[in-house]
Design a protein around this motif. Structure first.
Motif, PDB file in Angstrom:
ATOM      1  N   THR A  21      -6.241  22.918  18.733  1.00 45.72           N
ATOM      2  CA  THR A  21      -5.089  23.549  19.377  1.00 45.72           C
ATOM      3  C   THR A  21      -4.634  22.733  20.573  1.00 45.72           C
ATOM      4  N   SER A  22      -5.605  22.266  21.358  1.00 40.05           N
ATOM      5  CA  SER A  22      -5.288  21.445  22.528  1.00 40.05           C
ATOM      6  C   SER A  22      -4.571  20.164  22.117  1.00 40.05           C
ATOM      7  N   LEU A  23      -5.047  19.546  21.044  1.00 41.90           N
ATOM      8  CA  LEU A  23      -4.436  18.299  20.581  1.00 41.90           C
ATOM      9  C   LEU A  23      -3.006  18.539  20.094  1.00 41.90           C
ATOM     10  N   ALA A  24      -2.802  19.610  19.337  1.00 39.06           N
ATOM     11  CA  ALA A  24      -1.466  19.916  18.825  1.00 39.06           C
ATOM     12  C   ALA A  24      -0.495  20.171  19.970  1.00 39.06           C
ATOM     13  N   GLU A  25      -0.942  20.922  20.964  1.00 38.50           N
ATOM     14  CA  GLU A  25      -0.071  21.202  22.104  1.00 38.50           C
ATOM     15  C   GLU A  25       0.250  19.934  22.870  1.00 38.50           C
ATOM     16  N   ARG A  26      -0.741  19.080  23.060  1.00 39.80           N
ATOM     17  CA  ARG A  26      -0.497  17.835  23.792  1.00 39.80           C
ATOM     18  C   ARG A  26       0.430  16.919  23.011  1.00 39.80           C
ATOM     19  N   PHE A  27       0.252  16.871  21.699  1.00 41.26           N
ATOM     20  CA  PHE A  27       1.122  16.017  20.885  1.00 41.26           C
ATOM     21  C   PHE A  27       2.574  16.453  21.028  1.00 41.26           C
ATOM     22  N   GLU A  28       2.817  17.755  20.969  1.00 39.94           N
ATOM     23  CA  GLU A  28       4.188  18.248  21.111  1.00 39.94           C
ATOM     24  C   GLU A  28       4.712  17.998  22.511  1.00 39.94           C
ATOM     25  N   ARG A  29       3.878  18.164  23.508  1.00 45.17           N
ATOM     26  CA  ARG A  29       4.287  17.926  24.883  1.00 45.17           C
ATOM     27  C   ARG A  29       4.632  16.456  25.106  1.00 45.17           C
ATOM     28  N   ASP A  30       3.904  15.583  24.431  1.00 42.79           N
ATOM     29  CA  ASP A  30       4.099  14.139  24.614  1.00 42.79           C
ATOM     30  C   ASP A  30       5.021  13.536  23.551  1.00 42.79           C
ATOM     31  N   ARG A  31       5.638  14.351  22.720  1.00 46.78           N
ATOM     32  CA  ARG A  31       6.421  13.820  21.603  1.00 46.78           C
ATOM     33  C   ARG A  31       7.505  12.858  22.078  1.00 46.78           C
ATOM     34  N   GLY A  32       8.211  13.188  23.160  1.00 45.08           N
ATOM     35  CA  GLY A  32       9.264  12.309  23.662  1.00 45.08           C
ATOM     36  C   GLY A  32       8.718  10.943  24.052  1.00 45.08           C
ATOM     37  N   HIS A  33       7.600  10.951  24.760  1.00 46.48           N
ATOM     38  CA  HIS A  33       6.956   9.700  25.156  1.00 46.48           C
ATOM     39  C   HIS A  33       6.502   8.900  23.931  1.00 46.48           C
ATOM     40  N   LEU A  34       5.878   9.583  22.982  1.00 46.75           N
ATOM     41  CA  LEU A  34       5.366   8.900  21.798  1.00 46.75           C
ATOM     42  C   LEU A  34       6.502   8.356  20.947  1.00 46.75           C
ATOM     43  N   LYS A  35       7.617   9.102  20.861  1.00 46.24           N
ATOM     44  CA  LYS A  35       8.787   8.614  20.123  1.00 46.24           C
ATOM     45  C   LYS A  35       9.353   7.362  20.801  1.00 46.24           C
ATOM     46  N   ALA A  36       9.340   7.356  22.126  1.00 44.65           N
ATOM     47  CA  ALA A  36       9.837   6.179  22.847  1.00 44.65           C
ATOM     48  C   ALA A  36       8.983   4.954  22.551  1.00 44.65           C
ATOM     49  N   VAL A  37       7.660   5.133  22.502  1.00 43.94           N
ATOM     50  CA  VAL A  37       6.775   4.022  22.158  1.00 43.94           C
ATOM     51  C   VAL A  37       7.085   3.517  20.745  1.00 43.94           C
ATOM     52  N   ALA A  38       7.171   4.447  19.808  1.00 43.91           N
ATOM     53  CA  ALA A  38       7.395   4.060  18.411  1.00 43.91           C
ATOM     54  C   ALA A  38       8.755   3.408  18.218  1.00 43.91           C
ATOM     55  N   ALA A  70      10.551   5.424  13.499  1.00 43.95           N
ATOM     56  CA  ALA A  70       9.759   5.978  14.589  1.00 43.95           C
ATOM     57  C   ALA A  70       9.300   7.390  14.246  1.00 43.95           C
ATOM     58  N   ASP A  71      10.171   8.194  13.644  1.00 46.01           N
ATOM     59  CA  ASP A  71       9.783   9.545  13.222  1.00 46.01           C
ATOM     60  C   ASP A  71       8.676   9.493  12.174  1.00 46.01           C
ATOM     61  N   ASP A  72       8.796   8.565  11.242  1.00 44.12           N
ATOM     62  CA  ASP A  72       7.752   8.410  10.216  1.00 44.12           C
ATOM     63  C   ASP A  72       6.418   8.010  10.860  1.00 44.12           C
ATOM     64  N   ALA A  73       6.499   7.113  11.856  1.00 43.41           N
ATOM     65  CA  ALA A  73       5.284   6.668  12.533  1.00 43.41           C
ATOM     66  C   ALA A  73       4.627   7.825  13.282  1.00 43.41           C
ATOM     67  N   LEU A  74       5.422   8.697  13.880  1.00 41.13           N
ATOM     68  CA  LEU A  74       4.858   9.850  14.578  1.00 41.13           C
ATOM     69  C   LEU A  74       4.171  10.807  13.605  1.00 41.13           C
ATOM     70  N   GLN A  75       4.772  10.988  12.438  1.00 45.54           N
ATOM     71  CA  GLN A  75       4.154  11.864  11.442  1.00 45.54           C
ATOM     72  C   GLN A  75       2.807  11.309  10.997  1.00 45.54           C
ATOM     73  N   GLU A  76       2.771   9.997  10.717  1.00 46.16           N
ATOM     74  CA  GLU A  76       1.518   9.358  10.317  1.00 46.16           C
ATOM     75  C   GLU A  76       0.501   9.408  11.458  1.00 46.16           C
ATOM     76  N   SER A  77       0.958   9.233  12.685  1.00 47.01           N
ATOM     77  CA  SER A  77       0.059   9.268  13.836  1.00 47.01           C
ATOM     78  C   SER A  77      -0.574  10.649  13.989  1.00 47.01           C
ATOM     79  N   TRP A  78       0.228  11.697  13.780  1.00 50.44           N
ATOM     80  CA  TRP A  78      -0.331  13.048  13.886  1.00 50.44           C
ATOM     81  C   TRP A  78      -1.389  13.277  12.807  1.00 50.44           C
TER      82      TRP A  78
END
Length: 293
Positions: free
Chosen positions: A5-22, A32-40
């Motif tokens: 649960t903690s990981l899922a919440e953090r992933f959603e909270r950091d989605r903007g940052h992670l999308k920027a990296v990708a 980038a969206d595909d990379a985020l899906q694979e990363s999750w």
């Protein structure tokens, strides 16, 4: 709260940052969206019991996925471009061209072009360290290299990004104003503004990869050249100002991949010549850099 649960919440909270990296790694919003899906999917299968900095750990997961995508990416077939057509060359089916263009503008299209020319390891080291402050101690293991080697990769990439020019600053700034004005008028469909920037006897040369003709295409006269620019407003969405072989130019790069370059001859604040280049071999020989500011 359990680790999942903690990981899922953090992933959603950091989605903007992670999308920027990708996005900076891949140059494409859809990729980038595909990379985020694979990363999750990878993150969700991982043991995170000993992870102290979830944001940093997720950033490295995204970085590894993007590195694999870059290494596996195959050169796409490059089609001739219709210089006077109004289609956006290079956009993939299902992409939102305007959204892609906004993202490219926010990052800097010239930067995306330079990043696309880097080796995957150089791109990873530069993006993660210079843009997102990931330490080389963490980048090195991702590349199976030492931190020192990762630092050298980022330094090499940094020199490519900066580019070189022999023009004095004042001359560079003057030429940049003219080229930026041309791009603004092209994007806005401002015919009068385009004509005002062009010398009455301006000559436009386009190589055979731009227009499917046996010989290079030549257009003469301010009104004719301006009409051609007006007909290509869609393509202007994916065009930005760049330093090309030391001179101010326009680079068209849908999804961060260089497809066309407009070089300019400028005399007394007027454009006297435009060289439109789309030949893949010619484009590969160009040195593209990012203009300061």
């Amino acid at each position: 709260m359990d680790d999942r649960t903690s990981l899922a919440e953090r992933f959603e909270r950091d989605r903007g940052h992670l999308k920027a990296v990708a996005y900076r790694m891949l140059g494409s919003a859809s990729e980038a969206d595909d990379a985020l899906q694979e990363s999750w999917l990878r993150a969700d299968r991982s043991d995170i019991s000993d992870v102290e900095n979830l944001t940093g750990w997720l950033t490295t997961v995204v970085g590894r996925v993007c590195l694999n995508i870059l290494r596996a990416r195959r050169t796409r077939r490059e089609d001739p471009l219709d210089t006077y057509g109004d289609r956006v060359g290079g956009a993939e089916e299902g992409d939102d061209p305007e959204q892609e263009a906004l993202l490219a503008d926010s990052v800097g299209l010239a930067l995306l072009v330079v990043l696309d020319s880097l080796a995957p390891a150089e791109r990873l080291a530069f993006v993660l360290h210079d843009m997102f402050a990931v330490p080389f101690d963490e980048i090195g293991p991702m590349l199976d290299r030492s931190p020192t080697a990762a630092r050298q990769l980022a330094s090499r990439a940094r020199r490519r990004v900066k580019g070189r020019t022999a023009l004095p600053d004042a001359d560079l700034a003057r030429r940049r104003r003219v080229v930026e004005a041309f791009l603004t008028a092209s994007r806005g469909g401002d015919f009068d503004a385009l004509v005002a920037l062009l010398h009455p006897d301006v000559v436009l040369h386009a190589d055979r990869s731009v227009v499917p003709t046996p010989e290079p295409f030549v257009v003469r006269g301010a009104h004719v050249v301006a009409k051609g620019a007006m007909a290509a407003t869609g393509r202007a969405l994916f065009t930005g100002v760049a330093l090309v072989d030391g001179a101010v130019a326009l680079a068209m790069a849908p999804q961060g991949r260089l497809r066309l370059v407009l070089g300019f001859t400028i005399v007394d604040e007027l454009i006297t010549g435009i060289d439109v280049m789309a030949d893949p071999d010619r484009l590969r020989r160009l040195e593209v850099g990012v203009l300061d500011g």
